[in-house]
Scaffold this active site. Sequence first.
Site, mmCIF file in Angstrom:
data_model
loop_
_atom_site.group_PDB
_atom_site.id
_atom_site.type_symbol
_atom_site.label_atom_id
_atom_site.label_comp_id
_atom_site.label_asym_id
_atom_site.label_seq_id
_atom_site.Cartn_x
_atom_site.Cartn_y
_atom_site.Cartn_z
ATOM 1 N N GLU A 320 0.798 -1.227 0.000
ATOM 2 C CA GLU A 320 0.000 0.000 0.000
ATOM 3 C C GLU A 320 0.832 1.279 0.000
ATOM 4 O O GLU A 320 0.646 2.155 0.838
ATOM 5 C CB GLU A 320 -0.967 -0.010 1.209
ATOM 6 C CG GLU A 320 -1.938 -1.164 1.146
ATOM 7 C CD GLU A 320 -2.890 -1.230 2.332
ATOM 8 O OE1 GLU A 320 -4.074 -1.479 2.093
ATOM 9 O OE2 GLU A 320 -2.464 -1.047 3.489
HETATM 10 C C1 ACM Z 1 -2.209 -5.496 3.975
HETATM 11 O O1 ACM Z 1 -3.299 -5.956 4.355
HETATM 12 N N1 ACM Z 1 -2.102 -4.252 3.583
HETATM 13 C C2 ACM Z 1 -1.035 -6.324 3.927
#
Ligand code: ACM
Length: 686
Positions: A320
Amino acid sequence: MRKLTLLALVAVSLVLERPTPATAATHALLPVPASAEFSSGGLPLDAHFGVSVRGYSDARLQRAIDRALLRIERRTGLTLSHELAKNAEPATLIVSAAAPGQAVQNVEEDESYTLEVTLQQATLRAPSVVGILRGLETLLQLVEIGKSGYVLQTAVINDKPRFPWRGLLIDPARHFLPIAVVKRNLDAMAMVKLNVLHWHLSDDEGFCVESRRYPRLQEYGSDGHYYTQDQIREIVAYARDRGIRVVPEFDLPAHTTSWFVGYPQYASAPGPYAIARTTFDIKLPAFDPTREEVYEFIEGFIGEISPLFPDPCWHIGGDEVKPDHWDANPAIQAFKAQHGFKDNAALQAYFNQKLMEILTRHGKQMMGWDEILHPGLPRETVIQSWRDAASLAQAAQMGFRGILSEGYYLDSMDTAAKHYASDPVPEGTHLDAVQAARILGGEVCAWGEYVDSENLDSRIWPRTAAIAERLWSPREVTDGADMYRRLDRMSVLLEETGVTHLSGPRVMLRRLAGSENIATLQAFLRLVEPLSADDRFDQPDHPDRLTPLVRLRDIAIPDSPGRREVGSMVDGLLRDAPRYGAFRADLEREFRGWQELPAALAALSAHAPLVRDAEPAAAKLADLGGAGREALTYFTRGETAPQQWVQSKLALLDAAAKPQANLRVAVAPALRKLILAAAKTDPPSR
Ligand code: ACM
């Protein structure tokens, strides 16, 4: 052969009047062993029970035996000798390990064992001490109640795991988890043969480790909630005693706000930074991947901290990464152009390459979430897939080892059955033997956005035990009903490790109610479940990191037994067509109870304002209770419900399916089934 043994056992048991366990025909082991044969009869567990260690022995082995004896004592009320019998002396349990096991456990550790319990003696053998640890947990599950006292169920068990990596992620960065909480969960993990604690130690909301070289990390990034280096050593040693590896994760380059509160100079955007308070959204801060001093800082940190974690793997996160701060920084843009990086993924791949070099210098293998997968990534990297099993298989085809977490996110609030059905190598995956061996297993993720040390256990357990079985047992072991039969027993056993998944919600309810009388609230919570993290994200009210997690939405548990109980009553009624007599009275009582909930809760909420959170869902349950009773009337009368009635009840169900004060009615699927069936009711054959 088996018949002969059985006959022999029966003969012996007649002569010696050995007790037989109540559940001789079945067994309740969880996870199911690779191979097991049970016979009737039991080895008496009495005050003469004694243990002898033959072969290799060490302090870890002896401590494990000591803990096992203590657990038997606390379950049976017996006082047992904790002295290990000398070689020549007779003993009830012989423990025989061939070797200590790896000095630093990794995926090649031999965890296999054989356990043979006859009417006279139990013998536990393993190539390594870790195998003995696994076998002792199985032995503790063989404790049954015989006719004249406790016994060990007689059995011959040859066991080994299907996958070498069976993990649980915990997340003290979102809500800090004191070491006592970590320890009790390590004990529970050991009970179901999980072998990796994935410790997510830093994120936007907190930096959880003491650094002496960079003390501003914990001083500015932790709100005072962090593990000292001694505490880390203590947890690593505690886990090793239980055959559990500890893999630390320091998520980079994003999820890093807490690093920058004390060290803003390494970020991609100018500070100042503050510890993130909201937990539900993805934050923008990220390390600047273009400057050498950033890598010197990261290497300084890894150089200091990596000796605390002997495990070969080091998790860099990598998930992310938002583009905003990289895109807004002209120097980073210039660097990208100069290196010909066509996108931010290429820039992150460069960052990962530099991290890989750092980790290699410190003797570590790199591990990260799916996003780090990039053609140039060195093949030693271990990929953790949180997005899908297919990408894991692709990574295996490309030569990467990996583990699955998609399907094992506990904050999806799915049932144990649904998690249980997620396989790291789903049917139809096309991998050759070499590629398949790269799929090391899986990890349950207990993310910390909406959990703290008070409700963590009830989100982890017992569902995680079902996933532990998926990762340990042969792939053919897939019977969900049988899993629940064993899970219900295991759930109670698990609390002997100190985890609070059953007791915790009751404690929280008593505080919320300001009373010991929580029966109404329990009746309500039996029928609802918490919203998934995704659905909570869509709600208008977002708790932040400082919000007390004490409301009904935090106490409610996923996969509450009520869902299954109502479901099986409805199934039982429908199976009894055309009579529809089975469970009819039970369902009538059940539905009446739902109709009574609003008034009963209103009586409580006068003295306990937080009970009001129950009102919207209770109103929906009352509607559904009414619909259920009407449906029962159609069955009783042998009438087919008119379409108009069905449509209006389905509308009620749709309304009930919506989030109600961050709760969801869990019994709607069973009601839907009942209502649809009422429209096709056959007349009873009288
Ligand atoms: C995640 O759930 N961003 C690894």
